[in-house]
Scaffold this active site. Structure first.
Site, short mmCIF file in Angstrom:
data_model
loop_
_atom_site.label_atom_id
_atom_site.label_comp_id
_atom_site.label_asym_id
_atom_site.label_seq_id
_atom_site.Cartn_x
_atom_site.Cartn_y
_atom_site.Cartn_z
N HIS A 1 -0.70 5.06 7.28
CA HIS A 1 -0.12 5.35 5.98
C HIS A 1 0.25 6.83 5.89
O HIS A 1 -0.41 7.68 6.49
CB HIS A 1 -1.11 4.99 4.86
N SER B 1 0.81 -1.22 0.00
CA SER B 1 0.00 0.00 0.00
C SER B 1 0.84 1.27 0.00
O SER B 1 0.41 2.30 -0.52
CB SER B 1 -0.94 0.00 1.21
N ASP C 1 -5.79 7.26 8.60
CA ASP C 1 -5.78 6.03 9.40
C ASP C 1 -4.60 5.96 10.37
O ASP C 1 -4.43 4.99 11.07
CB ASP C 1 -5.78 4.79 8.50
#
Length: 337
Positions: free
Chosen positions: A246, A80, A243
């Site tokens: 990240h 990610s 979040d």
């Protein structure tokens, strides 16, 4: 046991199919599981979808009236963090920033394909490399991987073996390879002690072993380490996304600024720094056996480790020769997408 020796053991286990090095006992493992569950509840699951950054990027000073410039094919593989989860605009993803910067530095058009997948572990790189090679090999591949191997407690030797195989396949195809090694997960705010300390130790151990494997395979690495650590402590809302795990756009820009010089150097377009020039000892650059170079690199975010020769030899008494360099740039040049 020193970090260099342990990293070497992990890399050797990966190369020869060993089971890997045990890290913690059963009691500690139970504590880790409990702490990890608590951290996951605090962080929450990743939200949103990363914007697609695939496409062509060109230098803003390109002459539209002339013949089309040479094209550099670049792929971004990994998890990610390579996708750019947490931002809303393609130009803010690592791939978008790297493609724009490479176009501006080289004066050539860059065709970018982002094949990274959210949640990917090192074992998923094989499929991504298959896709990367399907339409002909890229000129340069950027890989960012390792965080999910740590959070999912994958044996370091297994993770490193998959990375090693992927880098060798790409290098055999003729592609230059730059790997952003496992980031320091001890910088993630919701993770409490002792899990934060263990996450930092495990992350850095994996990063060192990744460096050994990648350099042995003919690629180069850039230590991401605690690249966001000092900035995160001062500006957590800026450097990390919603979040709290990240990076934000600013965080990804910091990562891209560390990777871009090595990407440019890998294909020979890093201005003012020939790929074969001697390391600058005034900046702490030096030539070392790869295991020692790997151990040093994880302590200094933004450090590049690449294969080199000493007196015409690839290897010395203590293993493969490697160079440590500090190429990190302060800004990523812009380009038109």
């Amino acid at each position: 046991m020193s970090r260099a020796r342990r990293a070497r053991r992990i890399a050797m286990a990966a190369a020869y199919g060993g089971g890997g090095v045990g890290l913690f006992g059963a009691g500690a493992a139970g504590l880790l599981v409990a702490e990890a569950k608590l951290a996951r509840r605090m962080i929450g699951e990743p939200t949103g979808v990363a914007p697609r950054a695939d496409g062509h990027y060109r230098a803003p000073f390109a002459d539209d009236g002339g013949p089309p410039p040479d094209e550099i094919r670049m792929v971004v593989l990994g998890d990610s963090s390579a996708v750019g989860l947490g931002v809303d605009r393609a130009r803010d993803t690592p791939g978008g920033q790297l493609a724009a910067g490479l176009a501006a530095m080289s004066g050539q058009r860059v065709r970018l394909r982002v094949l990274a997948v959210v949640g990917a572990e090192s074992s998923h790189l094989r499929g991504q490399v298959d896709q990367a090679l399907a339409d002909g090999p890229p000129h340069v591949a950027v890989i960012m991987i390792g965080a999910n191997d740590v959070t999912h407690q994958v044996r370091p030797s297994n993770a490193v073996r998959h990375l090693d195989e992927s880098v060798r396949r790409l290098r055999t195809s003729g592609a230059a390879v730059v790997v952003g090694t496992c980031p320091d997960l001890g910088t993630v705010e919701p993770v409490a002690q002792p899990l934060r300390w263990i996450a930092r130790w495990w992350s850095r151990q994996l990063a060192a072993a990744q460096t050994i494997a990648v350099v042995e395979a003919g690629g180069r690495t850039v230590s991401l380490g605690d690249l966001l650590g000092p900035e995160f402590a001062a500006r957590p809302s800026e450097l990390f996304g919603p979040d709290r795990f990240h990076p934000s756009a600013e965080g990804y820009r910091s990562v891209a600024s560390a990777l871009l010089p090595s990407v440019c150097a890998a294909i020979g377009c890093w201005a003012g720094a020939a790929t074969d020039e001697a390391p600058d000892r005034r900046r702490g650059e030096r030539t070392r056996p790869v295991a020692l170079a790997a151990a040093e690199a994880v302590e200094s975010a933004g450090t590049e480790v690449s294969p080199t020769q000493v007196a015409g030899r690839d290897r010395g008494r203590r293993g493969r020769w490697a160079q440590l360099r500090h190429r990190r740039t302060r800004t990523v040049p812009a380009a038109e997408a």
